[in-house]
Design a protein around this motif. Structure first.
Motif, PDB file in Angstrom:
ATOM      1  N   ARG A  56      50.948  39.559  48.547  1.00  0.00           N
ATOM      2  CA  ARG A  56      49.790  38.947  47.901  1.00  0.00           C
ATOM      3  C   ARG A  56      49.140  39.825  46.842  1.00  0.00           C
ATOM      4  NH1 ARG A  56      48.487  33.414  48.319  1.00  0.00           N
ATOM      5  NH2 ARG A  56      49.690  32.675  50.110  1.00  0.00           N
ATOM      6  N   LEU A  57      49.497  41.101  46.781  1.00  0.00           N
ATOM      7  CA  LEU A  57      48.976  41.940  45.698  1.00  0.00           C
ATOM      8  C   LEU A  57      49.473  41.460  44.336  1.00  0.00           C
ATOM      9  CD1 LEU A  57      49.129  45.571  47.153  1.00  0.00           C
ATOM     10  CD2 LEU A  57      47.123  44.110  46.843  1.00  0.00           C
ATOM     11  N   GLN A  58      50.496  40.594  44.361  1.00  0.00           N
ATOM     12  CA  GLN A  58      51.005  40.051  43.106  1.00  0.00           C
ATOM     13  C   GLN A  58      49.930  39.268  42.362  1.00  0.00           C
ATOM     14  OE1 GLN A  58      51.905  36.581  42.451  1.00  0.00           O
ATOM     15  NE2 GLN A  58      53.425  36.769  40.833  1.00  0.00           N
ATOM     16  N   ASP A  59      49.035  38.604  43.095  1.00  0.00           N
ATOM     17  CA  ASP A  59      47.930  37.889  42.448  1.00  0.00           C
ATOM     18  C   ASP A  59      47.057  38.844  41.654  1.00  0.00           C
ATOM     19  OD1 ASP A  59      48.713  35.490  43.547  1.00  0.00           O
ATOM     20  OD2 ASP A  59      47.391  35.642  45.276  1.00  0.00           O
ATOM     21  N   LEU A  60      46.792  40.021  42.225  1.00  0.00           N
ATOM     22  CA  LEU A  60      45.944  41.009  41.565  1.00  0.00           C
ATOM     23  C   LEU A  60      46.648  41.629  40.373  1.00  0.00           C
ATOM     24  CD1 LEU A  60      44.750  40.704  44.515  1.00  0.00           C
ATOM     25  CD2 LEU A  60      43.883  43.023  44.223  1.00  0.00           C
ATOM     26  N   ARG A  61      47.972  41.805  40.482  1.00  0.00           N
ATOM     27  CA  ARG A  61      48.716  42.402  39.371  1.00  0.00           C
ATOM     28  C   ARG A  61      48.743  41.467  38.170  1.00  0.00           C
ATOM     29  NH1 ARG A  61      53.784  42.121  37.282  1.00  0.00           N
ATOM     30  NH2 ARG A  61      54.486  40.697  38.908  1.00  0.00           N
ATOM     31  N   MET A  62      48.769  40.169  38.389  1.00  0.00           N
ATOM     32  CA  MET A  62      48.901  39.211  37.295  1.00  0.00           C
ATOM     33  C   MET A  62      47.556  38.796  36.692  1.00  0.00           C
ATOM     34  SD  MET A  62      52.065  36.785  38.510  1.00  0.00           S
ATOM     35  CE  MET A  62      52.124  35.981  36.911  1.00  0.00           C
ATOM     36  N   THR A  63      46.464  39.315  37.255  1.00  0.00           N
ATOM     37  CA  THR A  63      45.136  38.993  36.723  1.00  0.00           C
ATOM     38  C   THR A  63      44.588  40.201  35.982  1.00  0.00           C
ATOM     39  OG1 THR A  63      44.713  37.481  38.574  1.00  0.00           O
ATOM     40  CG2 THR A  63      42.807  38.240  37.291  1.00  0.00           C
ATOM     41  N   ARG A  64      44.470  40.078  34.673  1.00  0.00           N
ATOM     42  CA  ARG A  64      43.959  41.168  33.836  1.00  0.00           C
ATOM     43  C   ARG A  64      42.599  40.745  33.267  1.00  0.00           C
ATOM     44  NH1 ARG A  64      46.336  45.509  31.375  1.00  0.00           N
ATOM     45  NH2 ARG A  64      48.348  44.835  32.197  1.00  0.00           N
ATOM     46  N   ARG A  65      41.646  41.680  33.311  1.00  0.00           N
ATOM     47  CA  ARG A  65      40.314  41.314  32.848  1.00  0.00           C
ATOM     48  C   ARG A  65      39.553  42.534  32.332  1.00  0.00           C
ATOM     49  NH1 ARG A  65      38.166  38.142  37.085  1.00  0.00           N
ATOM     50  NH2 ARG A  65      39.823  38.546  38.608  1.00  0.00           N
ATOM     51  N   THR A  66      38.499  42.275  31.592  1.00  0.00           N
ATOM     52  CA  THR A  66      37.514  43.284  31.220  1.00  0.00           C
ATOM     53  C   THR A  66      36.200  42.886  31.863  1.00  0.00           C
ATOM     54  OG1 THR A  66      38.586  43.843  29.119  1.00  0.00           O
ATOM     55  CG2 THR A  66      36.247  44.336  29.318  1.00  0.00           C
ATOM     56  N   ALA A  67      35.649  43.804  32.656  1.00  0.00           N
ATOM     57  CA  ALA A  67      34.442  43.470  33.408  1.00  0.00           C
ATOM     58  C   ALA A  67      33.654  44.743  33.685  1.00  0.00           C
ATOM     59  CB  ALA A  67      34.798  42.777  34.717  1.00  0.00           C
ATOM     60  N   THR A  68      32.369  44.578  33.957  1.00  0.00           N
ATOM     61  CA  THR A  68      31.524  45.702  34.366  1.00  0.00           C
ATOM     62  C   THR A  68      30.871  45.367  35.691  1.00  0.00           C
ATOM     63  OG1 THR A  68      29.654  44.841  33.094  1.00  0.00           O
ATOM     64  CG2 THR A  68      31.062  46.474  32.012  1.00  0.00           C
ATOM     65  N   TYR A  69      30.661  46.391  36.492  1.00  0.00           N
ATOM     66  CA  TYR A  69      30.036  46.257  37.805  1.00  0.00           C
ATOM     67  C   TYR A  69      28.881  47.257  37.854  1.00  0.00           C
ATOM     68  CZ  TYR A  69      34.540  44.040  38.740  1.00  0.00           C
ATOM     69  OH  TYR A  69      35.662  43.240  38.685  1.00  0.00           O
ATOM     70  N   ALA A  70      27.660  46.752  38.067  1.00  0.00           N
ATOM     71  CA  ALA A  70      26.467  47.609  38.012  1.00  0.00           C
ATOM     72  C   ALA A  70      25.904  47.844  39.403  1.00  0.00           C
ATOM     73  CB  ALA A  70      25.403  46.963  37.123  1.00  0.00           C
ATOM     74  N   ASP A  71      25.475  49.098  39.644  1.00  0.00           N
ATOM     75  CA  ASP A  71      24.836  49.488  40.901  1.00  0.00           C
ATOM     76  C   ASP A  71      25.682  49.078  42.101  1.00  0.00           C
ATOM     77  OD1 ASP A  71      22.497  50.617  39.695  1.00  0.00           O
ATOM     78  OD2 ASP A  71      21.748  48.577  39.356  1.00  0.00           O
ATOM     79  N   VAL A  72      26.931  49.535  42.107  1.00  0.00           N
ATOM     80  CA  VAL A  72      27.871  49.170  43.169  1.00  0.00           C
ATOM     81  C   VAL A  72      28.565  50.421  43.706  1.00  0.00           C
ATOM     82  CG1 VAL A  72      28.356  46.837  42.325  1.00  0.00           C
ATOM     83  CG2 VAL A  72      29.699  48.773  41.464  1.00  0.00           C
ATOM     84  N   SER A  73      29.026  50.318  44.926  1.00  0.00           N
ATOM     85  CA  SER A  73      29.945  51.309  45.480  1.00  0.00           C
ATOM     86  C   SER A  73      31.363  50.816  45.243  1.00  0.00           C
ATOM     87  CB  SER A  73      29.699  51.492  46.982  1.00  0.00           C
ATOM     88  OG  SER A  73      30.035  50.298  47.680  1.00  0.00           O
TER      89      SER A  73
END
Length: 361
Positions: free
Chosen positions: A114-131
């Protein structure tokens, strides 16, 4: 010979069993020519299975699987030892046909977890005040996966994912805090090293379950100390942290670390990590300790072949015996390949690493 589960290992090593779309496929098992299941700490858990693709079907002789009724894109594909021990679980992502001179046609199934789903999804994003744990949970939710997370580490003012796949981004965040990432079924797991092994390590004895092993202890990649520096915007001051052999803790046991041998036998070798800019002391400490551990664990690296066991996965602890005082002991699997062919049957090749060298007797 009985294995730890009370099963005769000679029977287990003959041939795997296969399931497609949740159904056992005995005929498919009979036509299996080659099998390769590969898992590394950097990529997907992937499988390649090659079958004979010519024979009698529906009263005629011809291609067996080109109708795509059995083997088709997206279908769940499982490889097991017997009926319960899962060697691989994923989905078919590719079909490869082979037509060789003086040989019947073949069809190779390629499947990923199922990591294949993550490999095929490319994005630009920011995450604020997160661990980092928050980020893993958010991305798991985007892919319909259940997160199971045990990640230490600081909270970040901002994390940026710049035209990266979700898999590459999560691997990067996990490395920064010395955590391993993997998937089981539909559960995405991110946990500290050793979390995959419950209880005692898998024991492999030379001349028994361990069929062959070559091992190298190499100081070339070792460092006495790793330093990470940055700038705290909040405190308007530099941040700096040094990590050395003490961060290995119980992982080292009674062995000698590469760092200590480097210092005593050659010279002090310190390294400053410059490709990262921590924004507070916690980030600097987490990155320095993670970098030192990752280098230290590559001090002793071995490549081996063992009897196939479903417990042999990347992240599993194994105890190798019969290798003498320097190299017997507990190792961590960094790469695993389950292989099958008609000549040699089932076997497992692996790469194992260890932070320390045993004491000379």
């Amino acid at each position: 010979m009985a294995d730890g589960n009370g099963t005769d290992s000679r029977l287990r090593s003959a041939r795997p069993t296969l399931r497609v779309d949740g159904v056992d496929q005995a005929t498919l098992v009979g036509g299996l020519l080659e099998l390769s299941i590969v898992e590394t700490a950097q990529g997907l858990y992937r499988c390649e299975a090659t079958f004979g693709n010519w024979g009698p079907k529906d009263g005629e002789t011809g291609f067996l699987y080109f109708d795509r009724q059995l083997l088709d894109f997206g279908k769940p594909f499982e490889v097991r030892l017997g009926t319960t021990d899962v060697l691989f679980e994923g989905r078919i992502t590719a079909l490869e046909a082979g037509f060789q001179e003086n040989a019947p046609p073949t069809l190779t199934v390629l499947a990923d977890d199922r990591l294949q789903d993550l490999r095929m999804t490319r994005r630009t994003a920011t995450y604020a005040d997160v661990s980092d744990a928050d980020v893993v949970k958010q991305i798991a939710g985007k892919h319909g996966l259940t997160p199971e997370v045990d990640m230490p580490g600081p909270k970040h003012k901002v994390l940026a994912q710049l035209n990266q796949s979700d898999l590459a981004f999560l691997r990067e965040r996990c490395r920064a805090v010395d955590v391993e990432l993997w998937v089981e079924g539909r559960t995405l797991k991110a946990k500290k090293r050793g979390a995959r092994s419950s209880g005692e390590p898998v024991k492999l004895a030379r001349g028994g379950q361990l069929q062959a092993f070559t091992v190298l202890a190499d100081l070339a990649g070792q460092r006495s100390m790793v330093t990470v520096s940055g700038w705290s915007v909040q405190d308007k001051d530099t941040v700096k942290h040094e990590a050395g052999p003490s961060v290995l803790g119980a992982e080292l046991g009674n062995d000698e670390s590469g760092a200590s041998l480097l210092s005593s036998k050659l010279a002090e070798r310190k390294e400053a990590v410059v490709h990262t800019v921590p924004l507070n002391g916690q980030e600097a400490q987490a990155r320095a300790e993670a970098c030192f551990r990752q280098q230290a664990r590559r001090f002793v690296v071995g490549q081996g072949t063992a009897q196939t066991d479903a417990r042999l996965r990347v992240g599993t602890r194994v105890e190798l015996t019969g290798l003498g005082p320097l190299f017997s002991g507990k190792y961590h699997l960094a790469e695993v390949k389950h292989l099958f062919d008609s000549a040699r049957g089932l076997r497992t090749e692996f790469v194992a690493e260890r932070a320390g060298l045993g004491r000379a007797s």
